[in-house]
Design a protein around this motif. Structure first.
Motif, PDB file in Angstrom:
ATOM      1  N   ARG A  26       0.844  -1.193   0.000  1.00 29.80           N
ATOM      2  CA  ARG A  26       0.000   0.000   0.000  1.00 29.80           C
ATOM      3  C   ARG A  26       0.886   1.253   0.000  1.00 29.80           C
ATOM      4  O   ARG A  26       0.640   2.196  -0.751  1.00 29.80           O
ATOM      5  CB  ARG A  26      -0.919   0.000   1.227  1.00 29.80           C
ATOM      6  N   GLN A  27       1.929   1.239   0.830  1.00 28.42           N
ATOM      7  CA  GLN A  27       2.853   2.367   0.881  1.00 28.42           C
ATOM      8  C   GLN A  27       3.542   2.566  -0.467  1.00 28.42           C
ATOM      9  O   GLN A  27       3.724   3.696  -0.932  1.00 28.42           O
ATOM     10  CB  GLN A  27       3.898   2.151   1.973  1.00 28.42           C
ATOM     11  N   ASN A  28       3.935   1.468  -1.095  1.00 22.28           N
ATOM     12  CA  ASN A  28       4.591   1.540  -2.395  1.00 22.28           C
ATOM     13  C   ASN A  28       3.685   2.181  -3.439  1.00 22.28           C
ATOM     14  O   ASN A  28       4.100   3.063  -4.195  1.00 22.28           O
ATOM     15  CB  ASN A  28       5.009   0.135  -2.839  1.00 22.28           C
ATOM     16  N   SER A  29       2.429   1.765  -3.449  1.00 20.35           N
ATOM     17  CA  SER A  29       1.468   2.320  -4.404  1.00 20.35           C
ATOM     18  C   SER A  29       1.259   3.813  -4.152  1.00 20.35           C
ATOM     19  O   SER A  29       1.189   4.614  -5.092  1.00 20.35           O
ATOM     20  CB  SER A  29       0.140   1.564  -4.290  1.00 20.35           C
ATOM     21  N   THR A  53       2.245   6.979  -6.696  1.00 18.95           N
ATOM     22  CA  THR A  53       1.279   8.007  -7.094  1.00 18.95           C
ATOM     23  C   THR A  53       1.831   9.405  -6.815  1.00 18.95           C
ATOM     24  O   THR A  53       1.729  10.312  -7.651  1.00 18.95           O
ATOM     25  CB  THR A  53      -0.047   7.801  -6.344  1.00 18.95           C
ATOM     26  N   MET A  54       2.438   9.571  -5.644  1.00 20.50           N
ATOM     27  CA  MET A  54       3.032  10.861  -5.291  1.00 20.50           C
ATOM     28  C   MET A  54       4.186  11.209  -6.235  1.00 20.50           C
ATOM     29  O   MET A  54       4.341  12.364  -6.655  1.00 20.50           O
ATOM     30  CB  MET A  54       3.539  10.824  -3.850  1.00 20.50           C
ATOM     31  N   ARG A  59       4.558  14.428  -8.679  1.00 21.42           N
ATOM     32  CA  ARG A  59       5.665  15.366  -8.506  1.00 21.42           C
ATOM     33  C   ARG A  59       6.469  15.537  -9.797  1.00 21.42           C
ATOM     34  O   ARG A  59       7.032  16.600 -10.046  1.00 21.42           O
ATOM     35  CB  ARG A  59       6.566  14.889  -7.381  1.00 21.42           C
ATOM     36  N   MET A  60       6.511  14.507 -10.632  1.00 18.37           N
ATOM     37  CA  MET A  60       7.293  14.555 -11.867  1.00 18.37           C
ATOM     38  C   MET A  60       6.473  15.024 -13.058  1.00 18.37           C
ATOM     39  O   MET A  60       6.964  14.999 -14.190  1.00 18.37           O
ATOM     40  CB  MET A  60       7.860  13.160 -12.170  1.00 18.37           C
TER      41      MET A  60
END
Length: 551
Positions: free
Chosen positions: A519-522, A526-527, A531-532
Motif C-alpha cells: 500500500r505504501q509503495n502504491s 502516485t506521489m 511530482r514529476m
C-alpha cells in the motif's frame, strides 16, 4: 572432513525421532516450510524470488548425517530454521545437547556444487593455515546425488555471541580494541599470496574434468591439500542470451593467472549475453545499442593487458582471499569480552581475487558521507551548538560512525598495510571491473563513464604510452546528458528503497506487513508521478520507479 560414506554405518542406528521439533523464529513449522523461503516477502517478482530460494531435500537423511558427526553420535531432537538470502541454515540440536549447523545453498547463490565445495575449501584452509577462528566442517557433500538429495555442509555451531548483540552497549574504547583485533585477523589473509584468482577448493574435490585447477605451492600449502579452481560466483554461471551472436565463454570461469585474464573473461562473458534484439522490459534510461555495447566491451578488452604492468595495480593486484561480507551478524565475540573475536562465519562465495577488488570497510564500519580519509580526526560539524535537537542527533550519529571508520582505516594502515594500500587504489579501477560485469543488465552508461574517466586522466592515473580508445567532445557531451538521466534513475531507486525499508529486489523483512508495504509503495508511486508531472509523463515516471504497483 568426514565423508558421507564413513558415517553410513552409524546413521543406520540413529533415525530421527517421529516427533521432531521444528521451529522458525520461535514458532512451530512443518517440514515443507524448511524447503520454502520464509525469511521475508518481495514487493515485485515474488514467485520468481521465492523459487530461486526454494530447496527440497530429504530431512530424515540430513538428520541422519548430522546425528552421526562428532565423537558421540546422537539423534537430532530439534531443528531451528535460520535463513539467509542465499542458503538455508538449520540449527540442529542432538539429544545429547550438542548443536551443529546444517547449511544448504539456494539456487540463487550460484552452482550449488561449486558453492558448497568452495565454502568447505575456504573454511578448511583458513582453519589450518591461519589463526582466524572459523567453524570446523564436520561433514559435507557437493554432489546432490547423495541420500540428502542436495548439497550440504554440517559444521560446528559458532562459538560466542553475534557482535550485534554487544555492539550497542560497548564503550568506545572497547569498539576500538575490537576493530584492532579484526584488522589483525584480516592481516593474516593479506599475507598469503595465492598463485591465481578463482575459487579455493580441497584437491580431493577437484574432480570436474571440464574445469582447470591450479595447485598451491608448498610455501602456503605444505600438505598439498588445496587448489585454485573455477569461480563459484553466480555471475559466471548464467547462460548466454538466447539470440546472442557471441560464443559462450565456456570453461573460462577461472582460475586466472593475471588481472587482465580475469578482466577479459568478465568482458567476454558480457559479450556472450548481449541479445541481438532488445527485451520487452521498459528501458529506464539509455542502455545503448548492441553495437555500442559490443564496441565498449571490446575497448575494455583492449585496456585490460595494460593493467598487468600498471605500477599501482601490479602491487595491489596480488591474489588474495578475503571475507567480503563482514557485518555484525557474521562476527562472534566472547560473551565475557566483547573485544575478543571467537568466530567468523558465512564464507559462502568467498574467493581469491585481486586485493584491490577485495579490501574494503566492513559493513558496520563504513564511513559516512563526506568522510575525510587520512590523518584527520573526525569532529562535530561547525555550528553544531546552533542546530536543533534532531539535527544534533544526526550529527552525533555521523560523528560516531566516522570515528569507528577512522579507527578501522588507521588500524588497517598499522596492522595490514597491503589491505590499506589496496583500499586506496583509485576508485575507477574497481569500478572498471564492476561496471564491465553489468553491461548485459544495465547497459553502457556506467562502464562508459569509467572509460571516459580513464581516457581523460590517462597519465595521472599512472599509465604510459597511448590510451587504446578515445572519445570525442561530442561523445562526452552525449554521455553526460545520458549519465544525468541514469543518475536521476539511480537516485529514485535509492529513495524508494530508503522510504520502503527494502533493497533492490524489494525484500520485506518477515516481521513487517507485506500488504501495508505494498500500500505504501502504491501511494509513493502516485506521489512520485504527480511530482514529476512537469518533467515526465505518467508512463515515463512509472518506468523510473523500481517497484511496479501492480506487483
Amino acid at each position: 572432513m568426514f565423508s558421507v560414506l564413513r558415517n553410513l554405518g552409524k546413521m543406520r542406528h540413529h533415525q530421527p525421532r517421529a516427533q521432531l521439533s521444528i521451529l522458525c523464529r520461535g514458532k512451530p513449522i512443518g517440514r515443507d516450510d524448511l524447503f520454502a523461503y520464509t525469511n521475508g516477502r518481495f514487493l515485485v517478482d515474488e514467485q520468481r524470488q521465492l523459487g530461486r530460494r526454494y530447496v527440497k531435500f530429504d530431512l530424515d537423511a540430513l538428520c541422519n548425517v548430522a546425528a552421526a558427526v562428532g565423537d558421540d553420535s546422537s539423534p537430532i531432537a530439534s531443528i531451528e530454521k535460520m535463513e539467509g538470502g542465499f542458503s538455508k541454515a538449520l540449527l540442529m540440536k542432538k539429544e545429547n545437547g550438542i548443536e551443529v549447523i546444517a547449511k544448504i545453498p539456494c539456487r540463487i547463490a550460484g552452482p550449488a556444487s561449486l558453492t558448497t565445495a568452495s565454502e568447505v575449501g575456504v573454511l578448511e584452509y583458513v582453519r589450518k593455515h591461519t589463526g582466524i577462528p572459523v567453524p570446523r566442517v564436520l561433514s559435507w557433500s557437493s554432489d546432490s546425488a547423495n541420500p540428502v538429495g542436495a548439497e550440504y555442509i554440517i559444521m560446528e555451531k559458532a562459538a560466542g555471541v553475534p557482535l550485534f548483540q554487544k555492539w550497542p552497549d560497548m564503550a568506545e574504547i572497547e569498539k576500538l580494541e575490537l576493530i584492532k583485533n579484526l584488522t589483525k585477523l584480516e592481516a593474516q589473509l593479506s599475507a598469503i599470496r595465492f598463485p591465481a584468482y578463482g575459487g579455493l577448493y580441497l584437491r580431493a574435490d577437484a574432480r570436474d574434468p571440464k574445469s582447470h585447477y591450479q595447485m598451491l605451492d608448498d610455501s602456503i600449502d605444505a600438505s598439498n591439500a588445496f587448489c585454485i579452481g573455477p569461480s563459484c560466483d553466480r555471475s559466471f554461471h548464467v547462460e548466454p542470451a538466447a539470440d546472442s551472436t557471441q560464443p559462450s565463454i565456456g570453461g573460462n570461469q577461472g582460475p586466472w593467472a593475471t588481472t587482465s585474464q580475469l578482466g577479459i573473461s568478465i568482458a567476454k562473458r558480457e559479450l556472450s549475453r548481449i541479445p541481438t534484439s532488445h527485451s520487452n522490459r521498459p528501458a529506464m534510461f539509455y542502455q545503448g545499442s548492441v553495437d555500442e555495447q559490443t564496441q565498449l566491451l571490446q575497448s575494455t578488452i583492449s585496456l585490460m593487458p595494460m593493467l598487468d604492468s600498471h605500477p599501482t595495480l601490479s602491487q595491489t593486484g596480488q591474489p588474495t582471499l578475503w571475507h567480503t561480507d563482514l557485518h555484525m551478524g557474521n562476527i562472534y565475540v566472547a560473551p565475557d569480552d566483547s573485544t575478543r573475536i571467537v568466530s567468523i562465519i558465512d564464507f559462502q562465495s568467498v574467493s581469491v581475487m585481486p586485493a584491490f577488488l577485495q579490501a574494503r570497510w566492513p559493513e558496520f564500519l563504513k564511513p559516512p558521507q563526506d568522510y575525510t580519509a587520512g590523518l584527520v580526526h573526525p569532529k562535530l560539524p561547525d555550528g553544531f551548538d546552533d542546530m536543533d535537537e534532531e539535527s544534533k542527533m544526526l550529527a552525533r550519529r555521523e560523528w560516531s560512525q566516522a570515528k569507528v571508520a577512522k579507527a578501522y582505516e588507521v588500524s588497517t594502515y598499522l596492522e595490514d598495510r597491503p589491505a590499506h594500500n589496496a583500499m586506496h587504489v583509485p576508485r575507477v579501477f574497481r569500478e572498471l571491473f564492476t561496471r564491465c560485469g553489468e553491461v548485459s543488465e544495465v547497459g553502457i552508461i556506467p562502464l562508459r563513464a569509467c572509460l571516459i574517466e580513464i581516457f581523460q586522466n590517462w597519465s595521472s592515473l599512472g599509465f604510459t604510452g597511448s590510451c587504446p580508445f578515445s572519445f570525442t567532445a561530442e561523445d562526452i557531451s552525449t554521455h553526460e546528458a545520458q549519465f544525468n538521466e541514469y543518475q536521476a534513475w539511480h537516485e529514485v531507486q535509492r529513495l524508494a528503497q530508503e522510504c520502503l525499508d527494502t533493497d533492490a529486489e524489494g525484500w520485506v523483512a518477515p516481521q513487517l506487513d507485506i500488504a501495508e508495504k505494498r500500500r505504501q509503495n502504491s501511494e509513493l508511486l502516485t506521489m512520485f508521478i504527480a511530482r514529476m508531472a512537469d518533467e515526465k509523463s505518467p508512463e515515463e515516471a512509472r518506468k523510473m520507479w523500481p517497484f511496479p504497483a501492480e506487483a
